[in-house]
Design an enzyme around this catalytic site. Structure first.
Site, PDB file in Angstrom:
ATOM      1  N   CYS A 181      -2.140  -0.897   7.559  1.00 33.97           N
ATOM      2  CA  CYS A 181      -1.427   0.371   7.418  1.00 33.97           C
ATOM      3  C   CYS A 181      -1.633   1.253   8.645  1.00 33.97           C
ATOM      4  O   CYS A 181      -0.724   1.961   9.058  1.00 33.97           O
ATOM      5  CB  CYS A 181      -1.854   1.098   6.146  1.00 33.97           C
ATOM      6  SG  CYS A 181      -1.219   0.310   4.645  1.00 33.97           S
ATOM      7  N   HIS A 193       0.835  -1.192   0.000  1.00 32.38           N
ATOM      8  CA  HIS A 193       0.000   0.000   0.000  1.00 32.38           C
ATOM      9  C   HIS A 193       0.878   1.253   0.000  1.00 32.38           C
ATOM     10  O   HIS A 193       2.041   1.209   0.408  1.00 32.38           O
ATOM     11  CB  HIS A 193      -0.920   0.003   1.211  1.00 32.38           C
ATOM     12  CG  HIS A 193      -1.990  -1.042   1.143  1.00 32.38           C
ATOM     13  ND1 HIS A 193      -2.998  -1.126   2.061  1.00 32.38           N
ATOM     14  CD2 HIS A 193      -2.219  -2.042   0.245  1.00 32.38           C
ATOM     15  CE1 HIS A 193      -3.803  -2.125   1.742  1.00 32.38           C
ATOM     16  NE2 HIS A 193      -3.341  -2.698   0.644  1.00 32.38           N
ATOM     17  N   CYS A 223      -6.154   1.136   5.666  1.00 34.03           N
ATOM     18  CA  CYS A 223      -6.661  -0.152   6.127  1.00 34.03           C
ATOM     19  C   CYS A 223      -6.115  -0.437   7.532  1.00 34.03           C
ATOM     20  O   CYS A 223      -5.297   0.330   8.063  1.00 34.03           O
ATOM     21  CB  CYS A 223      -6.239  -1.258   5.162  1.00 34.03           C
ATOM     22  SG  CYS A 223      -4.457  -1.621   5.203  1.00 34.03           S
ATOM     23  N   GLU A 278       0.807   3.884   1.876  1.00 35.01           N
ATOM     24  CA  GLU A 278       1.248   4.272   3.215  1.00 35.01           C
ATOM     25  C   GLU A 278       2.469   3.457   3.640  1.00 35.01           C
ATOM     26  O   GLU A 278       3.438   3.993   4.174  1.00 35.01           O
ATOM     27  CB  GLU A 278       0.142   4.055   4.258  1.00 35.01           C
ATOM     28  CG  GLU A 278      -1.163   4.705   3.935  1.00 35.01           C
ATOM     29  CD  GLU A 278      -2.136   3.772   3.219  1.00 35.01           C
ATOM     30  OE1 GLU A 278      -1.852   3.353   2.076  1.00 35.01           O
ATOM     31  OE2 GLU A 278      -3.189   3.483   3.780  1.00 35.01           O
TER      32      GLU A 278
END
Length: 156
Positions: free
Chosen positions: A109, A78, A106, A80
């Site tokens: 993260c 991801h 999410c 992040e």
């Protein structure tokens, strides 16, 4: 400089700068090779961008995020996570910084955000699963939702 000054260094102009950084994250998301969803992230500390990231495969892998059934491959990182790991490889610290990300984080993260010392998360697209946001709230991370098209700015 207090902790709050480093997290919101622009004073009265913070909202305007939050919107600009989100616009930059939206542009950065275009670097992603993912077809289903392109996500961009910036980490800002003080008045300086200390890291950036977008979703994609790990370094050295083919730049294909989805399989033949258009399902995201399990090893795709991801945005992040990419931004946070980039800080870890640098001489910077994400302690008391702000993460600007184009989609709400999410759960996985969010755990990384908390552990990395990020104190604010500003995002512009609400993901359908909100457990990551709930964890961030529980940890005392300030959340800001921005819809740049409708000129909405909500502190949560």
């Amino acid at each position: 400089m207090s902790c709050n000054d480093s997290i919101k260094p622009y004073g009265e102009k913070q909202t305007a700068f939050d919107k600009r950084y989100i616009e930059m994250a939206l542009i950065w998301a275009r670097n992603s090779y993912c077809k289903r969803r392109q996500v961009g992230a910036l980490i800002v500390k003080g008045k300086m961008i200390i890291s950036d990231g977008y979703n994609g495969t790990p370094a050295g892998f083919e730049n294909v995020c989805e399989d033949e059934n258009n399902v995201t491959k399990p090893y795709v990182l991801h945005a992040e996570a990419n931004a946070i790991t980039k800080v870890a490889k640098s001489n910077n610290s994400s302690e008391n910084s702000t993460l600007y990300v184009t989609t709400s984080p999410c759960m996985e993260c969010s755990k990384l955000i908390i552990q990395s010392g990020i104190r604010r998360v500003v995002y512009c697209n609400k993901y359908r699963i909100t457990d990551g946001l709930e964890l961030l709230k529980r940890a005392g991370v300030e959340l800001v939702y921005i819809d740049p098209e409708k000129d909405i700015y909500e502190q949560q």
